[in-house]
Design an enzyme around this catalytic site. Sequence first.
Site, PDB file in Angstrom:
ATOM      1  N   TYR A 105       0.867  -1.171   0.000  1.00 42.94           N
ATOM      2  CA  TYR A 105       0.000   0.000   0.000  1.00 42.94           C
ATOM      3  C   TYR A 105       0.909   1.229   0.000  1.00 42.94           C
ATOM      4  O   TYR A 105       1.437   1.647   1.030  1.00 42.94           O
ATOM      5  CB  TYR A 105      -0.924  -0.013   1.229  1.00 42.94           C
ATOM      6  CG  TYR A 105      -1.800   1.200   1.359  1.00 42.94           C
ATOM      7  CD1 TYR A 105      -2.404   1.789   0.252  1.00 42.94           C
ATOM      8  CD2 TYR A 105      -2.040   1.764   2.612  1.00 42.94           C
ATOM      9  CE1 TYR A 105      -3.217   2.902   0.384  1.00 42.94           C
ATOM     10  CE2 TYR A 105      -2.856   2.874   2.758  1.00 42.94           C
ATOM     11  CZ  TYR A 105      -3.434   3.437   1.642  1.00 42.94           C
ATOM     12  OH  TYR A 105      -4.245   4.562   1.776  1.00 42.94           O
ATOM     13  N   ASP A 144      -2.322  -1.403  -3.920  1.00 41.76           N
ATOM     14  CA  ASP A 144      -2.677  -0.030  -4.269  1.00 41.76           C
ATOM     15  C   ASP A 144      -1.372   0.749  -4.326  1.00 41.76           C
ATOM     16  O   ASP A 144      -0.819   1.118  -3.294  1.00 41.76           O
ATOM     17  CB  ASP A 144      -3.622   0.533  -3.212  1.00 41.76           C
ATOM     18  CG  ASP A 144      -3.938   2.006  -3.415  1.00 41.76           C
ATOM     19  OD1 ASP A 144      -3.447   2.600  -4.399  1.00 41.76           O
ATOM     20  OD2 ASP A 144      -4.665   2.572  -2.574  1.00 41.76           O
TER      21      ASP A 144
END
Length: 253
Positions: A105, A144
């Site tokens: 992330y 992400d």
Amino acid sequence: MKFISWNVNGLRAVLKKNFLEVFTALDAEFFCLQETKLQAGQVALDLPNYYQYWNYAQKKGYSGTAIFTKKKPLTVSKGLGITEFDQEGRVLTLEYEDFYLVNCYTPNSQDKLKRLDFRLQWEAAFSDYLTDLASQKPIILCGDLNVAHNEIDLKNPKPNQKNAGFSIQERQAMTALLARGFTDTFRHFYPDKTGAYSWWSYRFNARSRNAGWRIDYFICSNALLPQVKDSQLLPEILGSDHCPILLETDELN
């Protein structure tokens, strides 16, 4: 084999919606989460036949990653081994015989790019980390990554050129990473596909208008490409402002 990656934007929130139904229906060997936003002990998941691995942020209700897998890894590591980058639970790595699985992330550069310097320092350290792993065995990176790499990867490129996730610096960092021997698997299979996004703002009915960004990725070592069969976005699955993404491969050990 099936890999799923999903920024759930708060696991406790999506558990109240549809997480377990989605998890069961997708039936993946590997299910990687970003932005879990919880601490140890705040949820107890009953996931038969899955090993659970977590990396929590020190700050409560912030960031965090997890991997649920049917295949027990050889080793598990958290972070990059750099203190300033390892307080937010952003990287979780599982080692297998044939490959490393890295769940990430990436830090957001924030409004007016106020965290861009930190982000670029992160990019350099993370790229070195991945390159070091890949020198030992191929990698599959998912998560992400907080960047739309090219204009095709977001609905409105021109007004976003100085915004977080589409700044020239962040896009150059992605280009530089791929040049180290990695491939964006979605674009490998669908180089010209438009309107393919994985994140939509909660504002302005963005999702219903498909005014989105593709900022969630499966990236793999070039050496693994012959064993990768497909890479998909799953925008029909709701529950978060991101949709899950899917990678299908031959059997890997």
